[in-house]
Write an enzyme that holds these catalytic residues in place. Structure first.
Site, PDB file in Angstrom:
ATOM      1  NE  ARG A 106      46.459  85.991  43.153  1.00  0.00           N
ATOM      2  CZ  ARG A 106      46.570  85.472  41.930  1.00  0.00           C
ATOM      3  NH1 ARG A 106      45.486  85.253  41.208  1.00  0.00           N
ATOM      4  NH2 ARG A 106      47.754  85.171  41.425  1.00  0.00           N
ATOM      5  CE  LYS A 115      50.680  82.138  40.021  1.00  0.00           C
ATOM      6  NZ  LYS A 115      50.116  82.103  38.639  1.00  0.00           N
ATOM      7  CE1 TYR A 146      43.553  79.573  38.026  1.00  0.00           C
ATOM      8  CE2 TYR A 146      44.041  80.880  39.986  1.00  0.00           C
ATOM      9  CZ  TYR A 146      43.200  80.572  38.925  1.00  0.00           C
ATOM     10  OH  TYR A 146      42.012  81.249  38.768  1.00  0.00           O
ATOM     11  CG  HIS A 158      49.586  78.299  35.121  1.00  0.00           C
ATOM     12  ND1 HIS A 158      48.585  78.459  34.187  1.00  0.00           N
ATOM     13  CD2 HIS A 158      49.233  79.062  36.191  1.00  0.00           C
ATOM     14  CE1 HIS A 158      47.673  79.297  34.658  1.00  0.00           C
ATOM     15  NE2 HIS A 158      48.034  79.669  35.877  1.00  0.00           N
ATOM     16  CD  GLU A 212      46.285  75.555  35.464  1.00  0.00           C
ATOM     17  OE1 GLU A 212      47.338  74.918  35.310  1.00  0.00           O
ATOM     18  OE2 GLU A 212      45.864  75.928  36.587  1.00  0.00           O
ATOM     19  CB  SER A 253      40.810  85.063  32.485  1.00  0.00           C
ATOM     20  OG  SER A 253      41.533  83.853  32.520  1.00  0.00           O
ATOM     21  CG  ASP A 309      40.451  84.286  18.949  1.00  0.00           C
ATOM     22  OD1 ASP A 309      40.456  83.157  18.429  1.00  0.00           O
ATOM     23  OD2 ASP A 309      40.504  84.462  20.170  1.00  0.00           O
ATOM     24  NE  ARG A 342      37.230  81.673  22.244  1.00  0.00           N
ATOM     25  CZ  ARG A 342      38.360  81.194  22.724  1.00  0.00           C
ATOM     26  NH1 ARG A 342      39.505  81.814  22.443  1.00  0.00           N
ATOM     27  NH2 ARG A 342      38.379  80.108  23.475  1.00  0.00           N
ATOM     28  CB  SER A 359      44.642  85.726  14.612  1.00  0.00           C
ATOM     29  OG  SER A 359      46.022  85.628  14.890  1.00  0.00           O
ATOM     30  CB  ALA A 389      49.738  83.993  27.290  1.00  0.00           C
ATOM     31  CG  ASP A 424      49.660  82.397  33.687  1.00  0.00           C
ATOM     32  OD1 ASP A 424      49.451  82.290  32.460  1.00  0.00           O
ATOM     33  OD2 ASP A 424      48.759  82.692  34.503  1.00  0.00           O
ATOM     34  CB  VAL A 443      53.463  90.688  36.242  1.00  0.00           C
ATOM     35  CG1 VAL A 443      53.119  90.171  37.624  1.00  0.00           C
ATOM     36  CG2 VAL A 443      54.377  91.903  36.333  1.00  0.00           C
TER      37      VAL A 443
END
Length: 370
Positions: free
Chosen positions: A15, A75, A94, A96, A118, A134, A198, A203, A220, A268, A270, A298
């Site tokens: 990217r 990134k 981003y 993280h 983020e 996302s 969840d 949601r 959840s 998740a 990252d 990944v």
């Protein structure tokens, strides 16, 4: 303002942070934009396209960082990039940081102001700069899962949608946010038997209304997660706490309870991953096996479709880049949500969730920036 667009150097990252259309918006307002040579090539934008809208092409990252005041990336900065940051720089990308403590310490040491896509949050809690990636990551998670369920790629040999007379694959999605909802709808569209979990009933209710019975929603809990994970062919982890490390929802024991050849995709990762057995992988070497279960973890899933991802990301970030090019104080006035995006400034951690995750001292960004 001089805006810099360096080439991404994280492994298998194709990217670029800005399209030629985005550059044109900046140059039309009198800003200078410097783009590293071949920065857009992986996203199918050649240097000539940037030059045609007023950008200046520079040979390397050092020249871009040296010339620019505002650095716009995709990134998290790698060590060589952090070494080029100075207190005068504003970095917009981003980050993280909860998952990358060394990066956090490097940014603190640089003295630069680092704004994370983020953690830019609107008053309603939505994350406008995380949402497009996302969406892509959620949809691609299903593609990756279906691919690795094939026997020739190490999986159980299960077709996600099944065929008449043969049951479809069982898919469990952990998290009903943007990435989880996109994953669930994609999997359901391919004919899988989908359960979404969840703790937020609103949601789940919204997703239930959208799906018209094509998927099932479950509240959840430790018990329900263990029950559904064990019987799944594909588990997709899609849990997010903005700025913080992702909570670990699936234990190693629960992973071991899955059938050999089942697949886990941890979107998740990252943010540290939401499965105890998750560790970050790359597009070049995306999968590993633990307890006979394939793990696809990944850290830059949307990087595999860089043309689509770059357009989607640039569409979302451009209004903020234009505002930041006018100066940080003015940008925060126009877009107050940018204040929550500031993770590091003047050698301090300025986002509470990041500070808590890294056990570092928190400093209020408004106070730090005066």
């Amino acid at each position: 303002m001089i805006v810099g667009v360096p080439a991404e150097i994280k492994p298998d990252e194709y990217r670029v942070s800005m399209t030629p259309a985005g550059v044109r918006e900046l140059t039309a307002q009198g800003h200078r934009v410097v783009v590293q040579k071949d920065a857009g090539r992986g996203s199918s934008f050649d240097d000539a396209a940037y030059v045609a809208v007023g950008a200046e092409i520079l040979p390397g990252a050092a020249e871009v960082f040296g010339a620019a005041d505002l650095i716009v990336k995709v990134k998290e900065p790698q060590p060589s990039e952090i070494a080029m940051l100075e207190p005068r720089h504003v970095l917009f990308t981003y980050l993280h940081l909860a998952a990358y403590p060394d990066e956090a310490r490097g940014l603190v040491g640089s003295g630069a102001t680092a704004i994370a896509y983020e953690t830019v949050a609107l008053p309603n809690g939505s994350l406008p700069l995380l949402a497009p990636m996302s969406e892509i990551a959620g949809r691609m998670a299903v593609q990756a899962g279906a691919h690795h369920l094939e026997r020739t790629h190490g999986g159980r040999g299960v077709l996600l949608g099944g065929v008449p007379g043969v049951a479809p694959a069982r898919v469990t999605v952990l998290g009903a946010g943007t990435s989880g909802s996109n994953a669930a709808m994609m999997a359901a569209g391919m004919g899988a038997q989908v359960v979404v979990m969840d703790i937020n009933v609103d949601r789940l209710r919204h997703l239930d209304e959208l799906s018209w019975g094509r998927l099932f929603t479950v509240h959840s809990s430790r018990h329900s997660v263990g029950e559904y994970v064990a019987s799944s062919d594909l588990v997709i982890g899609a849990v997010l706490v903005a700025g913080a490390r992702a909570p670990v929802l699936v234990s190693e024991e629960q992973v071991a309870s899955m059938r050999p050849g089942s697949v886990i995709v941890d979107i998740a990762i990252d943010q540290g991953g939401c499965l105890a057995t998750a560790r970050e992988t790359t597009h070049h070497d995306p999968v590993y096996s633990i307890h006979g279960v394939l793990h696809y973890c990944v850290g830059n899933i949307p990087g595999a479709v860089p043309n689509t991802s770059t357009w989607a990301l640039s569409n979302a970030t451009l209004p903020y880049v234009v505002a930041l090019a006018g100066g940080l104080p003015q940008a925060v006035t126009v877009h107050p949500e940018l204040l929550g995006g500031i993770n590091v400034a003047q050698g301090k951690v300025t986002h509470r969730a990041v500070a808590d995750s890294l056990a570092m001292e928190f400093a209020d960004p408004a106070t730090v920036l005066g």
